[in-house]
Write an enzyme that holds these catalytic residues in place. Structure first.
Site, PDB file in Angstrom:
ATOM      1  N   CYS A   1       0.443  -3.938   6.125  1.00 28.92           N
ATOM      2  CA  CYS A   1       0.716  -3.372   4.336  1.00 28.92           C
ATOM      3  C   CYS A   1      -0.508  -4.301   3.782  1.00 28.92           C
ATOM      4  O   CYS A   1      -1.127  -3.963   2.543  1.00 28.92           O
ATOM      5  CB  CYS A   1       1.928  -3.836   3.833  1.00 28.92           C
ATOM      6  SG  CYS A   1       2.279  -5.798   3.738  1.00 28.92           S
TER       7      CYS A   1
ATOM      8  N   GLN B   1      11.456  -1.670   3.670  1.00 31.93           N
ATOM      9  CA  GLN B   1      10.641  -0.830   3.538  1.00 31.93           C
ATOM     10  C   GLN B   1      10.715   0.004   1.854  1.00 31.93           C
ATOM     11  O   GLN B   1      12.187   0.402   1.270  1.00 31.93           O
ATOM     12  CB  GLN B   1       9.820   0.489   4.007  1.00 31.93           C
ATOM     13  CG  GLN B   1       9.354   0.072   5.383  1.00 31.93           C
ATOM     14  CD  GLN B   1       7.740  -1.247   5.143  1.00 31.93           C
ATOM     15  OE1 GLN B   1       7.429  -0.814   4.247  1.00 31.93           O
ATOM     16  NE2 GLN B   1       7.616  -1.266   6.348  1.00 31.93           N
TER      17      GLN B   1
ATOM     18  N   GLU C   1      12.491 -11.740  14.897  1.00 38.91           N
ATOM     19  CA  GLU C   1      12.999 -11.772  13.154  1.00 38.91           C
ATOM     20  C   GLU C   1      12.955 -12.819  13.046  1.00 38.91           C
ATOM     21  O   GLU C   1      13.936 -13.826  13.616  1.00 38.91           O
ATOM     22  CB  GLU C   1      13.602 -10.891  12.560  1.00 38.91           C
ATOM     23  CG  GLU C   1      13.794 -10.876  11.315  1.00 38.91           C
ATOM     24  CD  GLU C   1      12.806 -10.503  10.052  1.00 38.91           C
ATOM     25  OE1 GLU C   1      12.071 -10.062  10.399  1.00 38.91           O
ATOM     26  OE2 GLU C   1      12.584 -11.630   9.167  1.00 38.91           O
TER      27      GLU C   1
ATOM     28  N   CYS D   1       0.916  -3.904 -18.369  1.00 43.55           N
ATOM     29  CA  CYS D   1       1.595  -4.302 -17.243  1.00 43.55           C
ATOM     30  C   CYS D   1       0.539  -4.394 -15.491  1.00 43.55           C
ATOM     31  O   CYS D   1      -0.289  -3.996 -15.752  1.00 43.55           O
ATOM     32  CB  CYS D   1       2.623  -2.652 -17.159  1.00 43.55           C
ATOM     33  SG  CYS D   1       3.772  -3.342 -15.388  1.00 43.55           S
TER      34      CYS D   1
ATOM     35  N   CYS E   1       1.194  -0.945 -12.161  1.00 41.33           N
ATOM     36  CA  CYS E   1      -0.097  -0.372 -11.371  1.00 41.33           C
ATOM     37  C   CYS E   1      -1.220  -0.505 -12.108  1.00 41.33           C
ATOM     38  O   CYS E   1      -1.695  -1.184 -12.490  1.00 41.33           O
ATOM     39  CB  CYS E   1       1.142   0.558 -11.843  1.00 41.33           C
ATOM     40  SG  CYS E   1       2.853   1.045 -11.183  1.00 41.33           S
TER      41      CYS E   1
END
Ligand code: SAH
Length: 443
Positions: A401, A277, A327, A78, A81
């Site tokens: 991020c 988040q 935004e 996968c 991760c």
């Protein structure tokens, strides 16, 4: 020159930004997913480029003391991760180094990055899932590919998502509902999107379809609404043949149109299109730290740029004279305005638009003493950085991020000094890292 399928014993001397091990053969860098710095490994070369190669990990000859047996059965197959083979201390260390390297190499910023703040949850931490649906199944894309791996249970997701995907899988099989095919651009169901509010328990399931009409929708709804916690079932229509998951149109199939979550005691209503988040408990810690770094006295005007549904704006409102959020997503701004009301906050204003276009107009009326930035992965628009330099705020708090774009933007903020850089592990088991940076104006 290296050739495909050749095998070598190599020493892994570091880990690259995606967590892969890095070693060398005849001076050429070889990236080896699944290998850890300090290990000796046997690799098979799978791809050779001009200045680097990719190797497949065949055998670990000398394991790192940080190596652990992966507990996820899908690890390696996968693409979600990349770090199940490392213990948590090594993972946190890797993330600290990743931020440190980017700040130094890209931003030329000389600061000692603090230790990574661990996530309160290492598994089941994600509050959002977006599983692609294809003929191969419902699950996740394989590494560097668009082939879907069928996944019955994803360890970083809330367990409820297993029930949702099982119901959709069975339903599609029983009623011969076709999955979307990226090549032919045909099919009915494209994605299963869920959002789980960790603190309130409310859950939204959103079925993304290619076509307007979802056949047998009533049957699927009947089955899904029996799952404990589900408060909202939405159909989203996405006719575009791109990688963007959600289309513009939502149809409420059952329950509420939005879900509500709390963060550090404040209430937030979240629309399907709004950003939130993905690791709720870690977000509470991240925001608390960002607010501590801003160190407000109550007299300041604060800009919260890239404000989403106003989570940060409303969290700082009580400590500032006034907060102005900007935004780009209209639904998110609508949520933000309602969220301010629901929390009895009357010193927060919100504007829809691109920060780089709205802020130059805002500063004609009211400049900010403190600017909070929380852009998407691509970082801030250069024009916005120039406007910030014009405003001359005392402090800039930058939440990011993506360490690479963070470093690039910090370097552009001339006249500011980086005082603190703190990585937060928002995405355990993946190579991604969140970071908060405090900058102060040099007088
Ligand atoms: N601060 C919020 C959202 C951060 S994510 C939170 O913590 O929840 C980044 C946000 O920036 C998203 O909501 C995205 O829609 C918005 N965005 C992207 N590009 C933008 C731009 N050019 N101007 C303003 N907002 C933008």
């Amino acid at each position: 020159m290296l050739k495909k399928n050749e095998e070598f014993l190599i020493d892994i001397t570091g880990n690259g930004s995606e967590g892969e091990g890095v070693g060398r053969v005849d001076g050429l860098a070889v990236f080896v997913p699944g290998a850890i710095a300090g290990e000796k490994v046997r690799v098979r070369i799978v791809k050779v480029q001009k200045s680097y190669a990719f190797g497949k990990l065949m055998e670990v000859i000398t394991p790192s003391p940080s190596r652990v047996e992966p507990t996820c059965a899908h690890f390696g197959k996968c693409g979600g991760c990349a770090l199940w083979h490392m213990d948590y201390a090594a993972e946190l260390d890797f993330k600290q180094k990743k931020v440190q390297d980017a700040l130094k190499r890209i931003g030329n910023v000389e600061i000692e990055v603090e230790k990574t703040v661990p996530s309160p949850q290492m598994t089941e931490y994600r509050n959002k899932s977006q599983f692609p649906v294809s003929a191969e199944g419902i699950g996740f894309f394989a590494p560097r590919s668009h082939k879907v791996i069928d996944i019955e249970s994803c360890m970083i997701q809330n367990r409820l998502t297993d029930q949702v995907t099982k119901i959709v899988r069975d339903f599609m099989r029983e009623y011969k509902i076709s999955p979307y095919n990226e090549e032919t651009k045909k099919g009915d169901i494209r994605h299963i999107f869920t959002r789980t509010a960790k603190n309130t328990g409310q859950v939204m399931v959103c079925i993304v379809t290619k076509n307007n009409v979802m056949s047998k929708a009533d049957i699927l709804v009947e089955r899904l609404k029996d799952i404990d916690g589900i408060t909202s079932i939405v159909q989203n229509i996405n006719k575009k043949d791109t990688n963007v998951i959600l289309g513009d149109k939502n149809i409420l199939l059952w329950g509420e149109e939005r879900i509500t979550e709390t963060l550090n005691g404040l209430k937030f209503t979240i629309s399907p299109h709004s950003f939130f988040q993905i690791n709720t408990l870690q977000t509470e810690q991240l925001y608390a730290k960002a607010i501590e770094l801003a160190n407000l006295t109550g007299q300041e005007t604060v800009y919260d740029l890239y404000c989403g549904i106003g989570t940060i704006s409303l969290s700082v409102a009580g400590k500032a004279k006034k907060v102005i959020g900007v935004e780009i997503v209209p639904e998110a701004v609508k949520d933000a305005i309602e969220n301010a009301k629901a929390n009895n906050i009357d010193n927060a204003e919100f504007y829809v638009g691109k920060a780089e276009e709205v802020v130059p107009k805002l500063i004609q009326k009211e400049k900010a003493d403190v600017v909070i930035l929380d852009p998407p992965r691509k970082g801030c628009d250069q024009a916005l950085i120039e406007t910030i330099l014009e405003i001359k705020p005392k402090k800039v708090v930058y939440i990011s991020c993506n360490p690479a774009t963070l470093a690039r933007d910090l370097a552009l903020l001339q006249g500011y000094e980086v005082k603190k850089a703190i990585p937060f592990d928002m995405f355990p088991k993946t190579p991604h890292v969140e970071c908060v940076v405090l900058m102060s104006r040099v007088e």
